[in-house]
Design a protein around this motif. Structure first.
Motif, PDB file in Angstrom:
ATOM      1  N   VAL A   1       0.477  -1.197   0.085  1.00 42.82           N
ATOM      2  CA  VAL A   1      -0.026   0.162   0.258  1.00 42.82           C
ATOM      3  C   VAL A   1       1.039   1.501  -0.366  1.00 42.82           C
ATOM      4  CG1 VAL A   1      -1.717   1.204   0.787  1.00 42.82           C
ATOM      5  CG2 VAL A   1      -1.925  -0.951   1.026  1.00 42.82           C
ATOM      6  N   PHE A   2       1.604   1.564   1.031  1.00 43.62           N
ATOM      7  CA  PHE A   2       2.443   2.939   0.706  1.00 43.62           C
ATOM      8  C   PHE A   2       3.996   2.970   0.510  1.00 43.62           C
ATOM      9  CE2 PHE A   2      -0.581   2.864   4.857  1.00 43.62           C
ATOM     10  CZ  PHE A   2      -1.374   4.179   4.447  1.00 43.62           C
ATOM     11  N   GLY A   3       3.942   1.328  -0.007  1.00 39.37           N
ATOM     12  CA  GLY A   3       5.138   1.602  -0.984  1.00 39.37           C
ATOM     13  C   GLY A   3       4.857   1.101  -2.117  1.00 39.37           C
ATOM     14  N   LEU A   4       3.969   1.273  -2.521  1.00 40.65           N
ATOM     15  CA  LEU A   4       3.910   0.865  -4.207  1.00 40.65           C
ATOM     16  C   LEU A   4       3.089   2.025  -5.097  1.00 40.65           C
ATOM     17  CD1 LEU A   4       4.566  -1.318  -6.473  1.00 40.65           C
ATOM     18  CD2 LEU A   4       2.953  -2.596  -5.835  1.00 40.65           C
ATOM     19  N   LEU A   5       1.523   1.590  -4.263  1.00 42.99           N
ATOM     20  CA  LEU A   5       0.156   1.778  -4.911  1.00 42.99           C
ATOM     21  C   LEU A   5       0.651   3.921  -4.873  1.00 42.99           C
ATOM     22  CD1 LEU A   5      -2.180   2.355  -5.630  1.00 42.99           C
ATOM     23  CD2 LEU A   5      -3.355   1.742  -4.547  1.00 42.99           C
ATOM     24  N   VAL A   6       0.519   4.158  -3.044  1.00 39.66           N
ATOM     25  CA  VAL A   6       0.410   4.844  -2.522  1.00 39.66           C
ATOM     26  C   VAL A   6       1.249   6.628  -2.904  1.00 39.66           C
ATOM     27  CG1 VAL A   6      -0.540   6.808  -0.822  1.00 39.66           C
ATOM     28  CG2 VAL A   6      -1.722   3.979  -1.006  1.00 39.66           C
ATOM     29  N   PRO A   7       2.948   5.971  -3.002  1.00 39.72           N
ATOM     30  CA  PRO A   7       3.126   6.796  -3.299  1.00 39.72           C
ATOM     31  C   PRO A   7       3.715   7.201  -4.659  1.00 39.72           C
ATOM     32  CG  PRO A   7       4.220   4.863  -2.641  1.00 39.72           C
ATOM     33  CD  PRO A   7       2.727   4.758  -2.632  1.00 39.72           C
ATOM     34  N   LEU A   8       3.071   6.457  -5.323  1.00 34.11           N
ATOM     35  CA  LEU A   8       2.874   6.804  -7.603  1.00 34.11           C
ATOM     36  C   LEU A   8       1.228   7.534  -7.495  1.00 34.11           C
ATOM     37  CD1 LEU A   8       3.523   3.489  -8.780  1.00 34.11           C
ATOM     38  CD2 LEU A   8       4.974   5.584  -8.610  1.00 34.11           C
ATOM     39  N   LEU A   9      -0.057   7.780  -6.722  1.00 31.80           N
ATOM     40  CA  LEU A   9      -0.981   8.208  -6.622  1.00 31.80           C
ATOM     41  C   LEU A   9      -0.319   9.161  -6.749  1.00 31.80           C
ATOM     42  CD1 LEU A   9      -3.313   6.006  -5.735  1.00 31.80           C
ATOM     43  CD2 LEU A   9      -2.668   6.526  -8.108  1.00 31.80           C
ATOM     44  N   ALA A  10       0.717   9.809  -5.162  1.00 28.33           N
ATOM     45  CA  ALA A  10       0.510  11.192  -4.448  1.00 28.33           C
ATOM     46  C   ALA A  10       2.000  12.058  -5.688  1.00 28.33           C
ATOM     47  CB  ALA A  10       1.365  10.875  -3.178  1.00 28.33           C
ATOM     48  N   THR A  11       2.648  10.510  -6.565  1.00 28.36           N
ATOM     49  CA  THR A  11       3.540  11.656  -7.066  1.00 28.36           C
ATOM     50  C   THR A  11       3.009  12.473  -8.531  1.00 28.36           C
ATOM     51  OG1 THR A  11       5.055  10.575  -6.903  1.00 28.36           O
ATOM     52  CG2 THR A  11       5.475  11.482  -8.401  1.00 28.36           C
ATOM     53  N   PHE A  12       1.406  11.248  -8.408  1.00 30.93           N
ATOM     54  CA  PHE A  12       1.192  11.900 -10.052  1.00 30.93           C
ATOM     55  C   PHE A  12       0.131  13.017  -9.529  1.00 30.93           C
ATOM     56  CE2 PHE A  12       2.584   8.233 -11.841  1.00 30.93           C
ATOM     57  CZ  PHE A  12       3.355   8.770 -13.008  1.00 30.93           C
ATOM     58  N   TYR A  13      -0.089  13.231  -8.433  1.00 34.20           N
ATOM     59  CA  TYR A  13      -1.396  14.315  -8.011  1.00 34.20           C
ATOM     60  C   TYR A  13      -0.603  15.817  -7.728  1.00 34.20           C
ATOM     61  CZ  TYR A  13      -3.290  17.919  -4.697  1.00 34.20           C
ATOM     62  OH  TYR A  13      -3.078  18.580  -4.456  1.00 34.20           O
ATOM     63  N   GLY A  14       0.730  15.394  -7.175  1.00 35.58           N
ATOM     64  CA  GLY A  14       1.719  16.504  -7.625  1.00 35.58           C
ATOM     65  C   GLY A  14       2.254  16.690  -8.162  1.00 35.58           C
ATOM     66  N   ALA A  15       2.525  16.161  -9.437  1.00 33.85           N
ATOM     67  CA  ALA A  15       2.487  17.109 -10.601  1.00 33.85           C
ATOM     68  C   ALA A  15       1.802  17.405 -11.469  1.00 33.85           C
ATOM     69  CB  ALA A  15       3.162  15.149 -11.788  1.00 33.85           C
ATOM     70  N   ALA A  16       0.722  16.593 -11.440  1.00 36.48           N
ATOM     71  CA  ALA A  16      -0.291  17.167 -12.315  1.00 36.48           C
ATOM     72  C   ALA A  16      -0.958  18.236 -12.177  1.00 36.48           C
ATOM     73  CB  ALA A  16      -1.792  15.752 -12.006  1.00 36.48           C
ATOM     74  N   THR A  17      -0.863  18.074 -10.745  1.00 35.08           N
ATOM     75  CA  THR A  17      -1.799  19.526  -9.935  1.00 35.08           C
ATOM     76  C   THR A  17      -0.591  20.713  -9.922  1.00 35.08           C
ATOM     77  OG1 THR A  17      -3.253  18.259  -8.710  1.00 35.08           O
ATOM     78  CG2 THR A  17      -3.144  20.750  -8.010  1.00 35.08           C
ATOM     79  N   GLY A  18       0.690  20.614  -9.898  1.00 38.06           N
ATOM     80  CA  GLY A  18       1.826  21.393  -9.814  1.00 38.06           C
ATOM     81  C   GLY A  18       1.529  22.049 -10.984  1.00 38.06           C
ATOM     82  N   ALA A  19       1.525  21.276 -11.978  1.00 41.31           N
ATOM     83  CA  ALA A  19       1.449  22.331 -13.921  1.00 41.31           C
ATOM     84  C   ALA A  19       0.335  22.368 -13.751  1.00 41.31           C
ATOM     85  CB  ALA A  19       1.163  20.775 -14.484  1.00 41.31           C
ATOM     86  N   ARG A  20      -0.996  22.560 -13.131  1.00 40.29           N
ATOM     87  CA  ARG A  20      -1.502  23.761 -13.673  1.00 40.29           C
ATOM     88  C   ARG A  20      -1.304  24.854 -12.740  1.00 40.29           C
ATOM     89  NH1 ARG A  20      -7.353  21.855 -14.211  1.00 40.29           N
ATOM     90  NH2 ARG A  20      -8.138  23.464 -12.456  1.00 40.29           N
ATOM     91  N   MET A  21      -0.920  25.277 -11.720  1.00 38.78           N
ATOM     92  CA  MET A  21      -0.725  26.537 -10.609  1.00 38.78           C
ATOM     93  C   MET A  21      -0.267  27.485 -11.661  1.00 38.78           C
ATOM     94  SD  MET A  21      -2.040  25.107  -7.718  1.00 38.78           S
ATOM     95  CE  MET A  21      -3.009  24.373  -8.883  1.00 38.78           C
ATOM     96  N   ILE A  22       0.713  27.546 -11.995  1.00 39.41           N
ATOM     97  CA  ILE A  22       1.288  28.268 -12.848  1.00 39.41           C
ATOM     98  C   ILE A  22       1.255  28.405 -14.434  1.00 39.41           C
ATOM     99  CG2 ILE A  22       4.036  30.364 -13.453  1.00 39.41           C
ATOM    100  CD1 ILE A  22       1.877  30.550  -9.969  1.00 39.41           C
ATOM    101  N   SER A  23       1.632  27.396 -15.027  1.00 42.45           N
ATOM    102  CA  SER A  23       2.388  27.141 -16.419  1.00 42.45           C
ATOM    103  C   SER A  23       1.169  26.919 -17.019  1.00 42.45           C
ATOM    104  CB  SER A  23       3.017  25.458 -16.738  1.00 42.45           C
ATOM    105  OG  SER A  23       4.025  25.652 -15.779  1.00 42.45           O
ATOM    106  N   ALA A  24      -0.495  26.343 -16.529  1.00 43.46           N
ATOM    107  CA  ALA A  24      -1.814  26.356 -17.383  1.00 43.46           C
ATOM    108  C   ALA A  24      -1.934  27.305 -17.705  1.00 43.46           C
ATOM    109  CB  ALA A  24      -2.463  25.957 -17.178  1.00 43.46           C
TER     110      ALA A  24
END
Length: 281
Positions: free
Chosen positions: A91-114
């Protein structure tokens, strides 16, 4: 003859109308309102997936874990002897951290770049809000989304704690792991936000670079033991996210401080560069 001094009036943030106007008192609250559905979907999806995989623990046996390829042991998929060992891998070593990574990348890309890509950033900055303040408000809203993800995951783990036989893990240790999860998501969000602010690259480019760095760091953290280079793990944020085994040992102050420091550094670098470059170039 007396003169009447005009009273200062608040300028509504462009794009706010109807219910959104009530949340347009600051860029922080407007960003929260504009991204409310995105934050909600990420939080619910991550929480549901964590609960689903966590609930499999009673069905896991030593034989089933023995069939895991040796190359995957660096991801924590080699210990089902305890609830913490299982969750730290599956859970916390395989699945969840990847989701957290993609959340940060996708949401952060919206904040200024978009906004810069669409031309909306120029309109925003024509109002009385500085570039640094804009970036900090946007990042604060992203952080709230990361905290929401961590809170839902924590609630999900506590909800299945009895039925999934996870009694050996205390609520405090679950909370420590959830805190690290929020910090990990915020770190990648800050990286994407800062990268977009510093370079002016398009949203897809910023997302691709941030997600690519995240996946590369994740792979390095997982496969480093296979090449006899465990020290390389310390170069990745995932080591500070889970290397201290919060589910067993509780909150690790140094690890949390490293992740927090990384957020501050990339945010400061992005803000410094944003204040010194021509927008849209």
């Amino acid at each position: 003859m007396t003169t009447t001094r005009p009273e200062a009036t608040a300028t509504a943030i462009p794009g706010a109308s109807g219910l959104a106007r009530a949340f347009s008192g600051s860029m922080f609250t407007k960003t929260l309102y504009d991204n409310r559905r995105i934050f909600t979907v990420w939080a619910l999806a991550t929480g549901l997936l964590a609960a689903m995989y966590g609930s499999f623990y009673p069905q896991i046996s030593a034989d089933s874990m023995a069939s895991v390829p040796q190359a995957m042991e660096g991801f924590g998929l080699n210990d089902a002897s305890s609830a913490a060992g299982y969750l730290q891998g599956a859970v916390f070593g395989l699945l969840v951290p990847l989701l957290a990574t993609f959340y940060g990348a996708a949401t952060g890309a919206r904040m200024i770049s978009a906004d810069e890509e669409s031309g909306y950033l120029d309109l925003l900055l024509a109002h009385p809000i500085g570039r640094t303040r804009l970036l900090l408000h946007r990042l604060a809203a992203l952080t709230v989304g990361a905290v929401a993800i961590a809170a839902v995951v924590l609630a999900a783990m506590l909800a299945i704690r009895s039925s999934a036989e996870l009694h050996s893990i205390s609520p405090a240790n679950f909370a420590a792991q959830a805190l690290n999860l929020a910090l990990l998501a915020t770190m990648f969000g800050a990286l994407a936000t800062g990268l977009g602010a510093a370079t002016g690259h398009s949203r897809p480019t910023v997302f691709g670079i941030t997600a690519g760095l995240g996946v590369a760091a994740y792979a390095l953290h997982g496969f480093a033991p296979q090449i006899g280079a465990d020290w390389l793990r310390k170069l990745t944020p995932y080591h500070y996210y889970i290397g201290g085994q919060p589910l067993n040992n509780g909150l690790q102050i140094v690890d949390a401080a490293v992740l927090t420091g990384a957020v501050i550094i990339v945010t400061a670098a992005g803000a410094w560069r944003l204040n010194r470059r021509d927008l849209g170039r």
